[in-house]
Write a protein that holds these residues in place. Structure first.
Motif, PDB file in Angstrom:
ATOM      1  N   GLY A   1       0.803  -1.219   0.000  1.00 18.24           N
ATOM      2  CA  GLY A   1       0.000   0.000   0.000  1.00 18.24           C
ATOM      3  C   GLY A   1       0.835   1.268   0.000  1.00 18.24           C
TER       4      GLY A   1
ATOM      5  N   GLY B   1      -5.251   4.870   2.337  1.00 16.02           N
ATOM      6  CA  GLY B   1      -4.583   3.844   1.535  1.00 16.02           C
ATOM      7  C   GLY B   1      -4.273   2.606   2.352  1.00 16.02           C
ATOM      8  N   SER B   2      -3.750   2.783   3.572  1.00 17.55           N
ATOM      9  CA  SER B   2      -3.418   1.585   4.354  1.00 17.55           C
ATOM     10  C   SER B   2      -4.673   0.850   4.783  1.00 17.55           C
ATOM     11  CB  SER B   2      -2.535   1.915   5.559  1.00 17.55           C
ATOM     12  OG  SER B   2      -2.646   3.235   5.942  1.00 17.55           O
TER      13      SER B   2
ATOM     14  N   THR C   1      -5.957  -1.016   1.609  1.00 15.93           N
ATOM     15  CA  THR C   1      -5.071  -2.121   1.270  1.00 15.93           C
ATOM     16  C   THR C   1      -5.238  -3.268   2.256  1.00 15.93           C
ATOM     17  OG1 THR C   1      -3.516  -0.409   0.632  1.00 15.93           O
ATOM     18  CG2 THR C   1      -2.713  -2.651   0.608  1.00 15.93           C
TER      19      THR C   1
END
Lengths: 349, 327
Positions: A295, A302-303, A306
């Motif tokens: 990610g 984003g994390s 992901t």
């Protein structure tokens, strides 16, 4: 301490959405669909199997998301990869166990030592108390040892926290053995729920909701509050923010404590699912590292995305090719490194 | 983003040089050789052979962290796969020990080529995380793959006869072979570090953009160093498998990757003799605390913390710094 990867505003996430990657994923999905229609491969699986594994995958994904979120927050502020994250996750689970059954381990320290019943805290208080305890412990760690490293290369932070993880795991193993301790699901969350299309254990549903909620709250805190704005500013340029009168060192300490508390919260959620044992974190953390590489640590959202997505990928692999379920995330990491070396949501580091 | 190695205070003009060794290093080498020759009469040879294998492993790891500044956190993969291939070929194909160990080294190098090629796409801590994850992938693979024997490992690996002539059944004969391989590899690593190639590696460690601007293809250099390191790790693993007649999952799993980092850190990253000393200390404490497995973990963690906080030069680096010599 100039940060290279900062948690970025959500607008930036949209601009950097990996469209090409999405295209490739869609292309592969289309190819599979065509091959399936042509009868070359058999994609059909009984619905309960598929949904069961998907829900299990989502649970794992929830833990990946919570842990990689904490790693990203800590890395953004401290520029340190917290190798002890897995051990602190484990400590969260142990803290939940320890406050639920204090007489067991108090008796080990000194026979006859016991606390009254009203001090034995169950699951619900543990959700708050265990992260607090572990967060305070993290604060202590940051103030006493980790803060000495900020002027050194990042790799020393990795080595130090790796050492801390070994110490914590070793100590807990010595105290409580490696076989694992039982932790019961609270009564209110026992039994299945009928979702209409599937029966799902109530506890799993709760874990999903709680993890997603906690991720959302963290995102809100960092992206939408005044405190979060200061935090992001300090990540970009700590010197300047300090010049404005913000106590940056205290902010750094609290960030570490917060990230660690997130890990401990995940640990409490995990306690009734996995047996509470000293190595429950170390097996998780390496997979989470792979998630972070995939990610990129550049964005909060984003994390989270992901983490959940890779949980689903893992679940699907369990259905279609179970032999690869342990390694699939690493394979995805290899593919991402080949196609998009900076990670799906990262910028070149 | 490379790790900063604390160089000794002075790097004096090389008045004396033997194969790139300074005077102090020659004396240290003499001491090392004397110890290697004398110790089997004092200490159980099997423990010594294991020590030499791990020392070589640590030297191979140090080639990366100490001289290129690359932190590989999954080096057990190359050690372990080298061990498996050596054990398998020696047992099932009946290959002579030198051939099977070379095959182990080639396996390590080949794996290093693939993983290094992937990992050098990222720098700093990402590099460490990628190598760690790839190492974990290999460990998972070894649990499932049929040729590794799963939890049992490959047992009863024959030592065979060196070149088909000299039987290695006796521990002393095996010790002589292991010691010879160790010394050759040790000198080879030293030679690599002090070659023009090694100078470029150090330039990359100090300042990669500047090395690039001088026209060096730093990625190629990093990859070659990675392959060499993984190859030596494979040789070390292969020898270890022959010594104990066994190749198991512990050789390929993550705790070993952590241990080799500790050996280099404790002995002194970026020193030639540091990893050997570090391996000696770690193997000795492990042997001494064999009954208290979990305390070993606590002790190793503590050594990590102390080394990082207060002792970043390591034992040999610190001695060299105090005496103002280059070890």
């Amino acid at each position: 301490m100039s940060a290279t990867t900062a948690p970025l505003p959500s607008r930036a996430l949209l601009e950097r959405l990996p469209l090409r990657t999405l295209g490739v994923v869609l292309g592969v999905a289309l190819l599979l669909f065509v091959l399936n229609a042509a009868g070359t491969i058999q994609l059909y699986r009984p619905m309960p199997v598929l949904l069961g594994q998907l829900s299990l995958g989502l649970i794992n994904g929830a833990f990946y998301a919570l842990l990689s979120l904490g790693l990203a927050v800590i890395f953004g502020m401290l520029n340190i990869i917290n190798f002890a994250h897995g051990a602190l996750f484990m400590l969260g689970a142990f803290a939940a166990w320890a406050i639920a059954a204090p007489n067991v381990w108090l008796g080990m320290i000194s026979p006859g030592l016991a606390v009254p019943d009203w001090l034995q805290l169950g699951y619900w208080p543990a959700l708050v108390v265990a992260p607090l305890i572990v967060g305070l412990f993290g604060l202590l760690l940051e103030r006493t040892v980790i803060s000495r490293l900020y002027k050194l290369d990042h790799l020393y932070g990795l080595l130090l926290t790796f050492g801390l993880a070994l110490i914590l795991e070793g100590l807990v193993s010595n105290g409580f053995g490696t076989s694992g301790l039982p932790y019961a699901i609270p009564d209110a969350l026992k039994g299945p729920v009928d979702l209409g299309f599937m029966l799902m254990p109530r506890y799993r549903l709760w874990v999903l909701g709680a993890a997603a909620g906690m991720c959302f709250v963290t995102w809100l805190l960092i992206e939408k509050t005044a405190l979060g704005a200061r935090l992001r500013a300090a990540t970009e340029n700590p010197g300047l923010v300090q010049a404005f009168g913000v106590n940056v060192p205290r902010m750094i300490s609290l960030t570490y404590a917060g990230g660690v508390a997130l890990a401990a919260f995940a640990g409490v959620l995990a306690a009734p699912i996995y047996s509470v044992n000293p190595n429950m974190g170390s097996s998780f953390i390496i997979t989470v590292f792979a998630v972070v590489v995939i990610g990129g640590m550049g964005s909060i959202l984003g994390s989270i995305v992901t983490g959940f997505a890779l949980g689903i990928v893992e679940g699907l692999t369990k259905v279609y090719y179970p032999q690869a379920s342990a390694t699939v995330i690493f394979v995805v990491m290899v593919i991402v490194l080949l196609a998009r070396p900076a990670g799906l949501f990262g910028k070149a580091a | 983003m490379s790790v900063t190695i604390l160089a000794p205070a002075t790097a004096p003009v090389r008045a004396f040089s033997l194969m790139g060794f300074s005077k102090a290093q020659v004396w240290a080498l003499v001491v090392l050789v004397v110890l290697i020759v004398a110790c089997p009469w004092l200490i159980y040879p099997i423990s010594l052979m294991r020590l030499l294998c791990f020392a070589l492993f640590a030297c191979a790891f140090n080639l990366l962290i100490g001289y290129v500044g690359l932190m590989s956190f999954g080096h057990a993969a190359y050690f372990g796969m080298g061990a498996y291939v050596t054990a398998w070929t020696a047992k099932n194909w009946g290959l002579t020990p030198e051939v099977s160990v070379v095959l182990g080294g080639v396996t390590g190098a080949a794996l290093g080529l693939a993983f290094g090629w992937l990992a050098i796409r990222r720098q700093g801590i990402y590099f460490a995380m990628i190598t760690l994850a790839l190492g974990q992938m290999v460990a998972f693979f070894c649990v499932q793959a049929p040729f590794t024997g799963g939890e049992d490992g490959i047992q009863g690996v024959p030592r065979g006869a060196l070149f088909g002539l000299i039987s290695l059944k006796s521990d002393m004969a095996m010790y002589a072979a292991v010691a010879a391989v160790f010394l050759v590899c040790f000198l080879l690593i030293h030679r690599i570090v002090h070659s023009p190639f090694g100078q470029v590696l150090k330039a990359i460690r100090e300042n990669e953009p500047r090395a690039t601007s001088l026209g060096y293809r730093t990625d190629d250099y990093k990859l070659i160093a990675f392959v060499l390191s993984a190859g030596f790790a494979g040789i070390a693993g292969g020898m270890n498998a022959l010594v104990v007649g066994l190749s198991t999952l512990t050789n390929v799993q993550n705790p070993l990757s952590g241990e080799v980092v500790l050996m280099a850190l404790l002995g002194g990253m970026g020193t030639i003799f540091g990893p050997v000393v570090g391996a000696g200390i770690i193997v000795a404490t492990e042997t001494a605390l064999a009954q208290a497995d979990m305390w070993v973990k606590v002790l190793q963690g503590t050594i990590f913390v102390v080394c990082v906080l207060a002792f970043r030069r390591g034992v040999v680096g610190e001695i060299g710094h105090r005496l103002r010599i280059n070890l």
